[in-house]
Write a protein that holds these residues in place. Structure first.
Motif, short mmCIF file in Angstrom:
data_model
loop_
_atom_site.label_atom_id
_atom_site.label_comp_id
_atom_site.label_asym_id
_atom_site.label_seq_id
_atom_site.Cartn_x
_atom_site.Cartn_y
_atom_site.Cartn_z
N UNK A 46 3.65 12.70 -2.73
CA UNK A 46 3.95 11.27 -2.69
C UNK A 46 2.77 10.46 -3.22
N UNK A 47 3.09 9.33 -3.79
CA UNK A 47 2.08 8.40 -4.29
C UNK A 47 1.68 7.49 -3.14
N UNK A 48 0.41 7.47 -2.80
CA UNK A 48 -0.03 6.65 -1.66
C UNK A 48 -0.76 5.39 -2.06
N UNK A 49 -1.34 5.37 -3.27
CA UNK A 49 -2.07 4.18 -3.70
C UNK A 49 -2.16 4.18 -5.21
N UNK A 63 -0.11 3.98 4.57
CA UNK A 63 -1.57 3.91 4.47
C UNK A 63 -2.08 2.49 4.34
N UNK A 64 -1.19 1.53 4.25
CA UNK A 64 -1.58 0.14 4.04
C UNK A 64 -2.48 -0.33 5.18
N UNK A 65 -3.58 -0.97 4.81
CA UNK A 65 -4.53 -1.46 5.80
C UNK A 65 -5.56 -0.44 6.21
N UNK A 66 -5.38 0.80 5.83
CA UNK A 66 -6.34 1.86 6.18
C UNK A 66 -7.02 2.46 4.96
N UNK A 67 -6.31 2.54 3.85
CA UNK A 67 -6.84 3.14 2.63
C UNK A 67 -7.13 2.04 1.60
#
Length: 113
Positions: A46-49, A63-67
């Motif tokens: 999966x694409x996370x960023x 992952x929003x707000x953490x990465x």
């Protein structure tokens, strides 16, 4: 096609942080979007960023707000700063263009106490 070399993974406790680096062969300044992907055991990649050449970023909800993804075009390097890590972040992490082309070896991130 670019070639990538990911590094910076390791074992970290829940709540900890890691910074991943991706050295890209050739210039990345001309590539519109670079991204960090991950693949957990028995799950699809999966694409996370992702980040555009002008610095616009988009994150997966998980992952929003953490990465934080950022890039240094002069060094041909893309980074992923990961904070407040959770066991469900455990995966092999890869960087690549968006959409992806040739995959590198990736770097293992394990979040466990």
């Amino acid at each position: 096609q670019v070639q990538t070399a990911e590094s910076g993974g390791g074992l970290v406790q829940p709540g900890g942080s890691l910074r991943l680096s991706c050295a890209v062969s050739g210039s990345i300044s001309g590539f519109y979007v670079m991204g960090w992907y991950r693949q957990a055991p028995a799950k699809q990649r999966e694409l996370v960023a992702r980040i555009t050449s002008t610095g616009v970023t988009i994150y997966a909800d998980s992952v929003k707000g953490r990465f934080t993804i950022f890039r240094d075009n002069a060094k041909n390097t893309v980074y992923l700063q990961m904070n407040s890590l959770k066991p469900e972040d455990t995966a092999v992490y890869y960087c690549n263009q968006v959409p992806p082309t040739r995959w590198g070896q990736g770097t293992q991130v394990t979040v466990s106490s």
